[in-house]
Design an enzyme around this catalytic site. Structure first.
Site, PDB file in Angstrom:
ATOM      1  N   ASN A  89      31.940  67.303 -32.996  1.00 12.87           N
ATOM      2  CA  ASN A  89      32.177  66.212 -32.056  1.00 12.87           C
ATOM      3  C   ASN A  89      33.131  65.246 -32.739  1.00 12.87           C
ATOM      4  O   ASN A  89      32.745  64.535 -33.662  1.00 12.87           O
ATOM      5  CB  ASN A  89      30.860  65.525 -31.691  1.00 12.87           C
ATOM      6  CG  ASN A  89      31.043  64.424 -30.654  1.00 12.87           C
ATOM      7  OD1 ASN A  89      32.142  64.191 -30.167  1.00 12.87           O
ATOM      8  ND2 ASN A  89      29.967  63.737 -30.330  1.00 12.87           N
ATOM      9  N   LYS A 128      31.719  64.495 -36.477  1.00 14.22           N
ATOM     10  CA  LYS A 128      30.328  64.878 -36.686  1.00 14.22           C
ATOM     11  C   LYS A 128      30.213  66.382 -36.525  1.00 14.22           C
ATOM     12  O   LYS A 128      30.864  66.972 -35.666  1.00 14.22           O
ATOM     13  CB  LYS A 128      29.417  64.161 -35.682  1.00 14.22           C
ATOM     14  CG  LYS A 128      29.444  62.650 -35.810  1.00 14.22           C
ATOM     15  CD  LYS A 128      28.579  61.996 -34.749  1.00 14.22           C
ATOM     16  CE  LYS A 128      28.657  60.478 -34.849  1.00 14.22           C
ATOM     17  NZ  LYS A 128      27.852  59.812 -33.784  1.00 14.22           N
ATOM     18  N   ARG A 136      32.193  69.414 -28.185  1.00 18.57           N
ATOM     19  CA  ARG A 136      31.969  68.472 -27.096  1.00 18.57           C
ATOM     20  C   ARG A 136      33.343  68.002 -26.616  1.00 18.57           C
ATOM     21  O   ARG A 136      34.139  67.478 -27.390  1.00 18.57           O
ATOM     22  CB  ARG A 136      31.164  67.264 -27.572  1.00 18.57           C
ATOM     23  CG  ARG A 136      30.949  66.221 -26.473  1.00 18.57           C
ATOM     24  CD  ARG A 136      30.525  64.888 -27.029  1.00 18.57           C
ATOM     25  NE  ARG A 136      30.353  63.904 -25.981  1.00 18.57           N
ATOM     26  CZ  ARG A 136      30.404  62.589 -26.183  1.00 18.57           C
ATOM     27  NH1 ARG A 136      30.635  62.117 -27.390  1.00 18.57           N
ATOM     28  NH2 ARG A 136      30.233  61.758 -25.178  1.00 18.57           N
ATOM     29  N   HIS A 170      28.221  61.933 -19.989  1.00 13.37           N
ATOM     30  CA  HIS A 170      26.994  62.148 -20.774  1.00 13.37           C
ATOM     31  C   HIS A 170      26.185  63.328 -20.228  1.00 13.37           C
ATOM     32  O   HIS A 170      24.968  63.396 -20.383  1.00 13.37           O
ATOM     33  CB  HIS A 170      26.110  60.891 -20.798  1.00 13.37           C
ATOM     34  CG  HIS A 170      26.734  59.732 -21.524  1.00 13.37           C
ATOM     35  ND1 HIS A 170      26.796  58.463 -20.999  1.00 13.37           N
ATOM     36  CD2 HIS A 170      27.352  59.667 -22.725  1.00 13.37           C
ATOM     37  CE1 HIS A 170      27.413  57.663 -21.853  1.00 13.37           C
ATOM     38  NE2 HIS A 170      27.761  58.371 -22.911  1.00 13.37           N
ATOM     39  N   HIS A 197      20.715  56.855 -20.549  1.00  9.41           N
ATOM     40  CA  HIS A 197      21.357  57.197 -21.832  1.00  9.41           C
ATOM     41  C   HIS A 197      21.992  55.911 -22.345  1.00  9.41           C
ATOM     42  O   HIS A 197      23.085  55.529 -21.921  1.00  9.41           O
ATOM     43  CB  HIS A 197      22.410  58.293 -21.623  1.00  9.41           C
ATOM     44  CG  HIS A 197      23.169  58.655 -22.860  1.00  9.41           C
ATOM     45  ND1 HIS A 197      22.946  59.823 -23.559  1.00  9.41           N
ATOM     46  CD2 HIS A 197      24.154  58.006 -23.537  1.00  9.41           C
ATOM     47  CE1 HIS A 197      23.755  59.879 -24.594  1.00  9.41           C
ATOM     48  NE2 HIS A 197      24.507  58.773 -24.604  1.00  9.41           N
ATOM     49  N   SER A 248      26.112  53.223 -27.692  1.00  8.18           N
ATOM     50  CA  SER A 248      27.404  52.539 -27.687  1.00  8.18           C
ATOM     51  C   SER A 248      28.156  52.864 -26.400  1.00  8.18           C
ATOM     52  O   SER A 248      28.814  52.015 -25.809  1.00  8.18           O
ATOM     53  CB  SER A 248      28.226  52.964 -28.902  1.00  8.18           C
ATOM     54  OG  SER A 248      29.477  52.306 -28.901  1.00  8.18           O
ATOM     55  N   ARG A 286      33.128  48.669 -23.788  1.00  8.12           N
ATOM     56  CA  ARG A 286      33.623  48.901 -22.434  1.00  8.12           C
ATOM     57  C   ARG A 286      32.833  48.055 -21.444  1.00  8.12           C
ATOM     58  O   ARG A 286      31.630  47.880 -21.606  1.00  8.12           O
ATOM     59  CB  ARG A 286      33.506  50.388 -22.082  1.00  8.12           C
ATOM     60  CG  ARG A 286      34.527  51.270 -22.784  1.00  8.12           C
ATOM     61  CD  ARG A 286      34.197  52.748 -22.652  1.00  8.12           C
ATOM     62  NE  ARG A 286      33.287  53.205 -23.697  1.00  8.12           N
ATOM     63  CZ  ARG A 286      32.715  54.411 -23.718  1.00  8.12           C
ATOM     64  NH1 ARG A 286      32.933  55.266 -22.737  1.00  8.12           N
ATOM     65  NH2 ARG A 286      31.930  54.745 -24.712  1.00  8.12           N
ATOM     66  N   ASP A 310      27.499  46.353 -31.721  1.00  2.00           N
ATOM     67  CA  ASP A 310      26.314  47.054 -32.220  1.00  2.00           C
ATOM     68  C   ASP A 310      25.065  46.294 -31.800  1.00  2.00           C
ATOM     69  O   ASP A 310      24.848  45.144 -32.219  1.00  2.00           O
ATOM     70  CB  ASP A 310      26.388  47.163 -33.746  1.00  2.00           C
ATOM     71  CG  ASP A 310      25.319  48.092 -34.316  1.00  2.00           C
ATOM     72  OD1 ASP A 310      24.174  48.081 -33.816  1.00  2.00           O
ATOM     73  OD2 ASP A 310      25.620  48.830 -35.274  1.00  2.00           O
ATOM     74  N   MET A 311      24.228  46.927 -30.979  1.00  2.00           N
ATOM     75  CA  MET A 311      23.036  46.262 -30.472  1.00  2.00           C
ATOM     76  C   MET A 311      22.103  45.821 -31.600  1.00  2.00           C
ATOM     77  O   MET A 311      21.412  44.797 -31.496  1.00  2.00           O
ATOM     78  CB  MET A 311      22.291  47.182 -29.497  1.00  2.00           C
ATOM     79  CG  MET A 311      21.076  46.550 -28.839  1.00  2.00           C
ATOM     80  SD  MET A 311      21.466  45.093 -27.823  1.00  2.00           S
ATOM     81  CE  MET A 311      22.028  45.880 -26.309  1.00  2.00           C
ATOM     82  N   ARG A 312      22.074  46.554 -32.711  1.00  2.00           N
ATOM     83  CA  ARG A 312      21.216  46.165 -33.826  1.00  2.00           C
ATOM     84  C   ARG A 312      21.632  44.812 -34.392  1.00  2.00           C
ATOM     85  O   ARG A 312      20.790  43.963 -34.703  1.00  2.00           O
ATOM     86  CB  ARG A 312      21.242  47.235 -34.921  1.00  2.00           C
ATOM     87  CG  ARG A 312      20.599  48.548 -34.503  1.00  2.00           C
ATOM     88  CD  ARG A 312      20.959  49.679 -35.440  1.00  2.00           C
ATOM     89  NE  ARG A 312      22.397  49.978 -35.401  1.00  2.00           N
ATOM     90  CZ  ARG A 312      22.944  51.015 -36.009  1.00  2.00           C
ATOM     91  NH1 ARG A 312      22.192  51.858 -36.700  1.00  2.00           N
ATOM     92  NH2 ARG A 312      24.255  51.222 -35.924  1.00  2.00           N
ATOM     93  N   GLY A 348      20.873  56.265 -28.606  1.00  2.00           N
ATOM     94  CA  GLY A 348      20.607  55.373 -29.728  1.00  2.00           C
ATOM     95  C   GLY A 348      19.773  54.152 -29.420  1.00  2.00           C
ATOM     96  O   GLY A 348      18.742  53.902 -30.060  1.00  2.00           O
ATOM     97  N   ILE A 349      20.184  53.346 -28.439  1.00  5.53           N
ATOM     98  CA  ILE A 349      19.415  52.153 -28.079  1.00  5.53           C
ATOM     99  C   ILE A 349      18.120  52.550 -27.394  1.00  5.53           C
ATOM    100  O   ILE A 349      17.043  52.019 -27.688  1.00  5.53           O
ATOM    101  CB  ILE A 349      20.254  51.229 -27.171  1.00  5.53           C
ATOM    102  CG1 ILE A 349      21.499  50.732 -27.904  1.00  5.53           C
ATOM    103  CG2 ILE A 349      19.421  50.050 -26.678  1.00  5.53           C
ATOM    104  CD1 ILE A 349      22.496  50.005 -27.008  1.00  5.53           C
ATOM    105  N   GLU A 406      22.440  66.638 -27.798  1.00  2.00           N
ATOM    106  CA  GLU A 406      23.649  67.210 -27.212  1.00  2.00           C
ATOM    107  C   GLU A 406      24.169  68.380 -28.041  1.00  2.00           C
ATOM    108  O   GLU A 406      24.703  69.350 -27.499  1.00  2.00           O
ATOM    109  CB  GLU A 406      24.717  66.124 -27.098  1.00  2.00           C
ATOM    110  CG  GLU A 406      24.348  65.017 -26.119  1.00  2.00           C
ATOM    111  CD  GLU A 406      25.063  63.711 -26.403  1.00  2.00           C
ATOM    112  OE1 GLU A 406      25.841  63.272 -25.536  1.00  2.00           O
ATOM    113  OE2 GLU A 406      24.840  63.140 -27.483  1.00  2.00           O
TER     114      GLU A 406
END
Length: 404
Positions: free
Chosen positions: A8, A15, A92, A180, A207, A210, A240, A282-284, A327-328, A378
């Site tokens: 990917n 990755k 992907r 997705h 989903h 990011s 986005r 980044d939500m973190r 992720g989130i 995925e």
């Protein structure tokens, strides 16, 4: 040992995962790794079964200048140090356009077709295809399979697929694709094992990462999603904006003097959580901040997830379950709790202990709909599609070059 390499490619990272082919076509994950910091601070990190570290090393900038060079480093490491030469590569590919409704074996003609959609997925498609072209050049007989994020949604009804514009544009490919799809396909295939009583029912899958979107499943099939022609629509994302009035784009061009290229960069790289918070995508990091603009960005994200859940519930004419993934969705206790609170009007309640422990079922005992957390995979979907296509090919007397 026969293996499949899944890759990917992004703008600054590649990755990869290695799956061994066992028994009657069973797949087992052997290695998970990535090369990130391409063009800045390249480093290879990889782990084996049960997370055992296999590599963590840095490289000079000039030796890993693009995704093709990164893939060369990764494949060299796999070949020279681990003696792994994959029998095929699964990719992907974000945008398959109107023509590709399932995975396909790649050749130069396929690459040419997919290049038409680069402008529709500029964060992903160019890098996906650069890696494909590199492998085609270096290993021309090594089978490569493209697996599309759009394919899972291609069975939707026409009313979900169209915009209210002249039909000629639809015929040219201007339509609501959804993305997705590999993630949603994995969840749809996993639900019968997790919750068989609702797997064939009406399910919303969120989903959230990011890149973020939501999908309405009925009987395991996509009937509606929040993304459309490109991966800009729907939910706010890391960089986005999600749903936005097209008039804003016209305003940026006519009143702010922005070129189409500048607008594209603005919408894909400078908007979303990053643009709204002014701090991070980044939500973190956002969850750890006390900045009022950060609070607004998180509030907006949660509000929009709830708003689109209502739209998808309407498309489904009811709701039997809600699923968090990515992720989130898989990791943020606070965001999950806030979103479930937004779903109270649908009868959802939270089990705070189950949520804090990241249990699979996090809804309360009095909840009218079950709420699940299902980690997506995925890469496994790509490996399965790749193997399936290889097994379907006529093979007597044919030998494939391996990446060695």
């Amino acid at each position: 040992m026969d293996t499949i390499l899944v890759v990917n490619a992004g703008s600054s990272s590649v990755k990869f995962q290695i799956f061994s082919v066992e028994g009657e076509g069973d797949l087992r994950r052997q290695i998970k790794g990535q090369i990130d910091g391409i063009g800045s601070r390249p480093r290879l990190r990889a782990s084996g079964v049960r997370g055992v570290p296999l590599a963590h090393r840095a490289y000079p900038i000039e030796s890993v200048s693009d995704v093709s060079a990164a893939m060369g480093v990764a494949s060299g490491w796999l070949r020279d140090e681990l003696r792994i030469s994959p029998m095929a590569v699964g990719h992907r590919v974000v945008h398959g356009g109107p023509d590709f409704v399932g995975p396909v074996l790649i050749d130069h003609g396929i690459v040419a077709q997919l290049e038409r959609f680069v402008a529709l997925a500029p964060l992903h498609q160019p890098h996906n295809l650069a890696l494909v072209r590199s492998l085609l050049a270096n290993f021309p007989t090594l089978p490569q399979v493209a697996c599309f994020d759009t394919a899972f949604h291609r069975t939707r009804d026409a009313v979900s697929d169209h915009y209210a514009i002249p039909h000629q544009l639809y015929a040219e490919g201007v339509r609501r694709y959804g993305f997705h799809g590999l993630s949603y396909e994995y969840v749809a295939k996993t639900l019968p094992h997790v919750a068989p009583e609702i797997a064939k029912g009406r399910v919303i899958v969120a989903h959230l990462g990011s890149g973020a979107s939501m999908c309405a499943l009925k009987g395991g099939r996509s009937i509606e999603s929040t993304m459309g022609f490109t991966a800009l629509d729907g939910l706010p994302m890391g960089t986005r904006p999600g749903q936005i009035d097209p008039g804003v784009v016209l305003y940026l061009i006519s009143e702010k003097g922005m070129s189409p290229a500048k607008v594209q960069d603005f919408l894909y790289r400078d908007s979303g959580l990053k643009g709204l918070s002014g701090v991070s995508n980044d939500m973190r990091e956002l969850e750890a901040s006390e900045d009022p603009k950060v609070k607004l960005a998180i509030d907006y994200f949660v509000y929009r997830v709830g708003l689109h859940a209502g739209m998808l519930a309407a498309a489904l004419q009811g709701l039997d379950a809600f699923v968090f993934t990515a992720g989130i969705g898989e990791n943020s206790i606070r965001i999950r709790a806030r979103i479930v609170d937004q779903l109270r009007w649908l009868g959802a309640t939270l089990n705070p202990i189950g949520n804090s422990r990241h249990m699979r079922l996090i809804s309360g005992s009095d909840s009218c709909i079950p709420v699940y957390v299902i980690p997506t995979d995925e890469e496994l979907m790509i490996a399965q599609h790749t193997l399936s296509l290889l097994l379907e090919r006529p093979s007597p007397g044919v030998r494939h070059e391996r990446a060695s």
